[in-house]
Design an enzyme around this catalytic site. Structure first.
Site, short mmCIF file in Angstrom:
data_model
loop_
_atom_site.label_atom_id
_atom_site.label_comp_id
_atom_site.label_asym_id
_atom_site.label_seq_id
_atom_site.Cartn_x
_atom_site.Cartn_y
_atom_site.Cartn_z
N GLY A 1 0.83 -1.20 0.00
CA GLY A 1 0.00 0.00 0.00
C GLY A 1 0.85 1.24 0.00
N GLY B 1 0.18 5.31 0.72
CA GLY B 1 -0.71 6.42 1.02
C GLY B 1 0.04 7.73 0.84
CE1 TYR C 1 1.65 14.22 4.95
CE2 TYR C 1 -0.60 13.50 4.59
CZ TYR C 1 0.33 14.50 4.64
OH TYR C 1 -0.04 15.79 4.36
CB SER C 2 2.31 5.67 5.39
OG SER C 2 1.10 5.24 4.80
CB SER C 3 5.66 2.89 2.05
OG SER C 3 6.03 4.03 1.31
CB VAL C 4 1.25 -0.27 4.01
CG1 VAL C 4 0.86 -1.46 4.88
CG2 VAL C 4 0.72 1.02 4.63
CE LYS D 1 -0.08 4.83 8.06
NZ LYS D 1 -1.47 5.21 8.33
CG ASP E 1 -8.88 10.12 4.87
OD1 ASP E 1 -9.69 10.45 3.96
OD2 ASP E 1 -7.70 9.83 4.64
P1 ADP Z 1 -2.05 6.52 4.53
O1 ADP Z 1 -2.21 7.40 5.72
O2 ADP Z 1 -0.74 6.78 3.88
O3 ADP Z 1 -3.23 6.56 3.60
P2 ADP Z 1 -2.99 3.84 5.30
O4 ADP Z 1 -2.95 3.40 6.73
O5 ADP Z 1 -4.33 4.16 4.75
O6 ADP Z 1 -1.95 5.02 5.10
O7 ADP Z 1 -2.34 2.69 4.39
C1 ADP Z 1 -2.23 2.83 2.98
C2 ADP Z 1 -2.72 1.55 2.31
O8 ADP Z 1 -1.92 0.44 2.76
C3 ADP Z 1 -4.17 1.17 2.64
O9 ADP Z 1 -5.09 1.77 1.77
C4 ADP Z 1 -4.14 -0.35 2.50
O10 ADP Z 1 -4.33 -0.74 1.15
C5 ADP Z 1 -2.71 -0.72 2.91
N1 ADP Z 1 -2.72 -1.13 4.34
C6 ADP Z 1 -2.74 -0.32 5.42
N2 ADP Z 1 -2.79 -1.02 6.56
C7 ADP Z 1 -2.80 -2.33 6.20
C8 ADP Z 1 -2.89 -3.57 6.94
N3 ADP Z 1 -2.97 -3.59 8.26
N4 ADP Z 1 -2.90 -4.71 6.23
C9 ADP Z 1 -2.82 -4.69 4.90
N5 ADP Z 1 -2.77 -3.57 4.15
C10 ADP Z 1 -2.76 -2.39 4.78
MG MG Z 2 -5.14 5.84 3.87
#
Ligand code: ADP
Ligand code: MG
Length: 499
Positions: A131, A133, A135-138, A153, A248
């Site tokens: 993922g 976003g 502000y982040s990479s997951v 994250k 959000d």
């Molecule tokens: P941001 O603040 O950057 O949007 P998110 O927490 O929404 O960060 O994470 C970005 C993406 O990463 C999410 O839309 C999702 O697809 C993936 N992701 C986030 N948390 C998880 C998790 N616990 N398990 C699997 N995928 C996740």
């Molecule tokens: Mg998000």
């Protein structure tokens, strides 16, 4: 940065517990508290967590329980009180650094990490990126001690700038205060004394609702839709009961695992709200397509009802398979809302005193077209949709009210999460990849109806972010020009001229 990426070795190095003692290699990991965590921190440390810059994630003054407690301590002369609080904070920071936290984090996020010890980067094997976003990479990763698959994250921030760390601290602090099966649980934090990065550890979730909704192969039945909505509203009811407003809510932030459990994730924009709405909050929150009219009209005194609007948008998206209000600018977004849901009554314009009301109040009221647009939706679902998508926030009710609505009390009832189909991995990111592949195929002259549908639907995955990213001057002037043009059209047509 990126210490997890660079270390894939199997080694659980001794970690300090919160008292500063070292943990042996073979000993179990220090427990991460599971319930709501008491956060015994001095008021000075808490007030340092308050946000104050003008950007969306940092802008409003937060008044939380801890701050209230701080105010109750009044019987000590101010100078000696501030001296004691300073030394208390110093000793707390000292303890946290001894426990393995980097000093820069302890200095500004003391409350968020209180009582925890950092997990070690080299006790996780980082797998692929899942993922991305704003502000982040997951990343998907394996906990080498337990073999459990987790999500890491990586929060992007500049640790030399205390403001950016404070706003990340609020996400952690809020996550630690929430405890519900339909809210993502923070399982730990990875960093070290010498590290300049931070990873949040979560249970791994295979899907997100944006990916599932936009998949051309998935069409939810009514029972499945009720199951997701029931979980979503239950999670939100918990957040609101703890006075947390998410700000959000959208499909990409609603994660679903292979057991069919839905969890609300991404509390990066969340904040505490004051039910009496006395404390101003920023209106620059919520991803544009899910943003309620009061925020588009500049309201700074809002409450949990903003999340209910976003839930209404997600609810309708589950029926349609694509986001229902895809505005390109704030003006266009508002116009789309009025065309679908009707414009508010005169009374509301007068009473609400919304900052942009004089600019955007239509000359003639817009009637709601929701019932025509969603003809195919069953009556009790439509009635809940109408409530959630009320332009006037107080008419949206509450998450608890929605849970006891007719929609959930009529057949077909919500199915059990465990009976939901096991989908192939489907995330916002998968939808993007699928769309890219189809676009490439179509450009080679093989476009099919299915590919067109998928391409159209997965535009869902490209919704604008909740917070404007930095854009260059040309883009800024184009966006202003576009807004201005659209506004001129709307003013001539149906909107009042700007004053
Ligand atoms: P941001 O603040 O950057 O949007 P998110 O927490 O929404 O960060 O994470 C970005 C993406 O990463 C999410 O839309 C999702 O697809 C993936 N992701 C986030 N948390 C998880 C998790 N616990 N398990 C699997 N995928 C996740
Ligand atoms: Mg998000």
């Amino acid at each position: 940065m990126g210490c997890v990426a660079s270390k894939n070795a199997v080694s659980v190095t001794p970690a300090a517990d919160s008292s500063g003692a070292l943990r042996d290699r073979g000993q179990p990991r220090a427990p991460v508290p599971s319930g709501p965590v008491p956060l015994p921190v001095p008021a000075a440390a808490v007030s340092s967590l308050r946000s104050s810059s003008s950007t969306a994630r940092r802008s409003e003054k937060v008044k939380d329980d801890a701050e209230e407690q701080g105010k109750a301590v009044v019987a000590v002369p101010a100078a000696s009180r501030s001296f004691r609080l300073r030394s208390l904070r110093k000793s707390l920071e000292g303890e946290q650094v001894a426990a393995g936290w980097p000093p820069w984090l302890s200095a500004v996020a003391g409350e968020a990490i209180q009582g925890w010890i950092p997990l070690k980067a080299d006790s996780f094997e980082k797998l692929e990126k899942v993922g991305q976003g704003t502000y982040s990479s997951v990343f998907r990763a394996r906990d080498l001690e337990t073999g459990k698959i987790v999500a890491l994250k990586k929060v992007r921030f500049d640790n030399f700038e205390p403001e950016s760390v404070r706003f990340m601290a609020r996400e952690i602090q809020i996550l630690r205060r929430l405890d519900h099966p339909n809210v993502m649980k923070l399982e730990g934090l990875i960093t070290s004394r010498l590290s300049c990065s931070l990873y949040l550890v979560f249970e791994y979730m295979e899907h997100d609702l944006a990916g599932l909704c936009s998949s051309p192969d998935i069409k939810f039945t009514e029972a499945q839709l009720k199951c997701y909505m029931n979980q979503l509203l239950s999670g939100l009811e918990h957040c609101h009961s703890r006075r947390v407003v998410h700000r959000d809510i959208k499909g990409a932030n609603l994660l679903v695992n292979n057991e069919g459990i839905l969890k609300i994730a991404d509390f990066g924009l969340a904040n505490y709200f004051d039910p009496s709405k006395n404390h101003p909050l920023t209106s620059r929150v919520v991803t544009l397509w899910y943003r309620p009219p009061e925020l588009l009209l500049g309201s700074t005194h809002y409450d949990a009802a903003v999340d209910l609007w976003s839930i209404g948008c997600v609810f309708a998206e589950m029926f349609r398979g694509k986001p229902i209000l895809q505005g390109r600018t704030e003006v266009e977004q508002l116009h789309k809302i009025f065309k679908l849901c009707g414009s508010p009554a005169d009374d509301y314009w007068k009473k609400s005193k919304l900052p942009h009301a004089t600019i955007f109040k239509p000359h003639h009221p817009y009637p709601s077209t929701l019932r025509d647009v969603f003809k195919e939706v069953p009556e009790n679902a439509l009635s809940l949709l109408e409530t959630l998508l009320s332009v006037e926030p107080y008419k949206r009710g509450t998450a608890s009210g929605a849970l006891s609505s007719e929609f959930f009390r009529t057949k077909p009832y919500a199915c059990e999460p465990s009976s939901l189909p096991k989908y192939t991995p489907n995330k916002e990111m998968d939808a993007k990849l699928r769309e890219d592949a189809l676009r490439r195929k179509a450009s080679r002259g093989h476009g099919t109806e299915a590919s067109k549908k998928s391409s159209r639907l997965s535009r869902a995955a490209r919704e604008p972010s909740a917070v404007p990213k930095q854009i260059n001057n040309t883009e800024v002037s184009f966006s202003f020009f576009y807004d201005w043009m659209l506004h001129q059209m709307l003013s001539e047509d149906r909107f009042s001229p700007a004053v």
